[in-house]
Design a protein around this motif. Structure first.
Motif, PDB file in Angstrom:
ATOM      1  N   UNK A 195       0.827  -1.207   0.000  1.00 50.02           N
ATOM      2  CA  UNK A 195       0.000   0.000   0.000  1.00 50.02           C
ATOM      3  C   UNK A 195       0.865   1.263   0.000  1.00 50.02           C
ATOM      4  N   UNK A 196       1.953   1.234   0.764  1.00 48.47           N
ATOM      5  CA  UNK A 196       2.834   2.395   0.790  1.00 48.47           C
ATOM      6  C   UNK A 196       3.477   2.625  -0.579  1.00 48.47           C
ATOM      7  N   UNK A 197       3.853   1.537  -1.262  1.00 56.24           N
ATOM      8  CA  UNK A 197       4.414   1.669  -2.604  1.00 56.24           C
ATOM      9  C   UNK A 197       3.386   2.285  -3.564  1.00 56.24           C
ATOM     10  N   UNK A 198       2.130   1.821  -3.478  1.00 51.90           N
ATOM     11  CA  UNK A 198       1.077   2.358  -4.350  1.00 51.90           C
ATOM     12  C   UNK A 198       0.814   3.835  -4.047  1.00 51.90           C
ATOM     13  N   UNK A 199       0.814   4.177  -2.756  1.00 53.30           N
ATOM     14  CA  UNK A 199       0.609   5.578  -2.386  1.00 53.30           C
ATOM     15  C   UNK A 199       1.716   6.459  -2.953  1.00 53.30           C
ATOM     16  N   UNK A 200       2.951   5.984  -2.933  1.00 55.61           N
ATOM     17  CA  UNK A 200       4.069   6.756  -3.465  1.00 55.61           C
ATOM     18  C   UNK A 200       3.932   6.926  -4.975  1.00 55.61           C
ATOM     19  N   UNK A 201       3.514   5.874  -5.669  1.00 55.80           N
ATOM     20  CA  UNK A 201       3.314   5.974  -7.109  1.00 55.80           C
ATOM     21  C   UNK A 201       2.193   6.962  -7.453  1.00 55.80           C
ATOM     22  N   UNK A 202       1.101   6.933  -6.692  1.00 57.38           N
ATOM     23  CA  UNK A 202      -0.001   7.872  -6.914  1.00 57.38           C
ATOM     24  C   UNK A 202       0.479   9.305  -6.667  1.00 57.38           C
ATOM     25  N   UNK A 205       2.494  10.442  -9.646  1.00 56.38           N
ATOM     26  CA  UNK A 205       1.623  10.723 -10.785  1.00 56.38           C
ATOM     27  C   UNK A 205       0.879  12.041 -10.609  1.00 56.38           C
ATOM     28  N   UNK A 206       0.433  12.322  -9.398  1.00 54.22           N
ATOM     29  CA  UNK A 206      -0.256  13.586  -9.135  1.00 54.22           C
ATOM     30  C   UNK A 206       0.672  14.773  -9.351  1.00 54.22           C
ATOM     31  N   UNK A 207       1.925  14.648  -8.907  1.00 53.96           N
ATOM     32  CA  UNK A 207       2.892  15.729  -9.112  1.00 53.96           C
ATOM     33  C   UNK A 207       3.160  15.957 -10.597  1.00 53.96           C
ATOM     34  N   UNK A 208       3.269  14.852 -11.356  1.00 56.85           N
ATOM     35  CA  UNK A 208       3.496  14.977 -12.795  1.00 56.85           C
ATOM     36  C   UNK A 208       2.303  15.627 -13.476  1.00 56.85           C
ATOM     37  N   UNK A 209       1.091  15.267 -13.046  1.00 55.42           N
ATOM     38  CA  UNK A 209      -0.113  15.860 -13.619  1.00 55.42           C
ATOM     39  C   UNK A 209      -0.165  17.367 -13.330  1.00 55.42           C
ATOM     40  N   UNK A 210       0.147  17.757 -12.106  1.00 56.01           N
ATOM     41  CA  UNK A 210       0.161  19.170 -11.759  1.00 56.01           C
ATOM     42  C   UNK A 210       1.210  19.932 -12.568  1.00 56.01           C
ATOM     43  N   UNK A 211       2.356  19.307 -12.773  1.00 53.92           N
ATOM     44  CA  UNK A 211       3.414  19.944 -13.559  1.00 53.92           C
ATOM     45  C   UNK A 211       2.953  20.179 -14.992  1.00 53.92           C
ATOM     46  N   UNK A 212       2.257  19.189 -15.570  1.00 55.75           N
ATOM     47  CA  UNK A 212       1.764  19.325 -16.934  1.00 55.75           C
ATOM     48  C   UNK A 212       0.685  20.409 -17.026  1.00 55.75           C
ATOM     49  N   UNK A 213      -0.160  20.508 -16.014  1.00 50.45           N
ATOM     50  CA  UNK A 213      -1.220  21.516 -16.022  1.00 50.45           C
ATOM     51  C   UNK A 213      -0.638  22.937 -15.963  1.00 50.45           C
TER      52      UNK A 213
END
Length: 223
Positions: A195-202, A205-213
């Protein structure tokens, strides 16, 4: 007869040594399921040695129903075994337990398959096995060893050692720390780790999405 009576007294006395909540012999005799299971087993084991297998198994099953502790009548148990609370404890047929052993609730002393012959562990004197530990297979847990709560032990443990983890590993031997500390509350939790690994991946991804926006439209076209 005298030896048998002394064994019964030993089963009571060890409770007072191990459990500060014990107040009187009467309380121990009538309310301690661990004591009831051990006494029932001693009778069932005697019947087993007389080759009265069905009666021995029947008695062990009645004891299991009443106490929540399952001890095969073929198991060999020494003096002064203390089963604290005991619900869910399972002790297999070819298990051998020495003297002054302490077992907490949820412990399994079992086998690993359908092999014949000696297929359950040998527990030597003065061993402590904490709550929920599983010791599976035909090997020896050495004298004065400690098995941590929730551990799964699949191989021999040397004397004077402390074992924790899944699979169990020696962390203390002869008073010297080896490869870590004994922290029962920090045992491996593979589900939580995933779960911790999945949380880190999410999060990434959120940071990358914000960067693209935040990029201008023309930059996004060229990226």
């Amino acid at each position: 007869m005298k030896k048998a009576f002394q064994t019964l007294l030993n089963d009571i006395d060890v409770v007072f040594e191990q459990d500060p909540a014990a107040r009187s012999r009467l309380e121990v005799v009538f309310t301690y399921s661990g004591v009831h299971a051990i006494w029932s087993h001693r009778i069932a084991h005697w019947l087993w040695k007389k080759k009265l297998y069905f009666i021995a198994r029947l008695l062990s099953q009645v004891s299991r129903f009443i106490t929540g502790i399952e001890i095969h009548p073929g198991a060999q148990i020494g003096q002064r075994l203390f089963i604290d609370h005991g619900m869910g404890v399972v002790i297999g047929e070819t298990c051998e337990i020495g003297d002054n052993v302490t077992i907490y609730q949820g412990v399994t002393l079992g086998g690993t398959g359908k092999e014949k012959g000696k297929r359950h562990p040998t527990i030597e004197d003065n061993v402590l096995i904490a709550s929920g530990a599983k010791i599976l297979g035909s090997f020896t847990i050495g004298k004065n060893a400690r098995v941590g709560a929730g551990s799964v032990v699949l191989k021999e443990v040397p004397p004077n050692s402390t074992v924790v983890g899944i699979p169990g590993r020696v962390v203390i031997r002869d008073g010297v720390k080896i490869n870590g500390d004994l922290d029962h509350h920090l045992l491996p939790d593979p589900v939580a780790d995933k779960f911790r690994e999945l949380e880190e991946q999410v999060r990434q991804l959120q940071e990358e999405l914000e960067r693209l926006r935040e990029q201008p439209a023309n930059d996004r076209k060229h990226s």
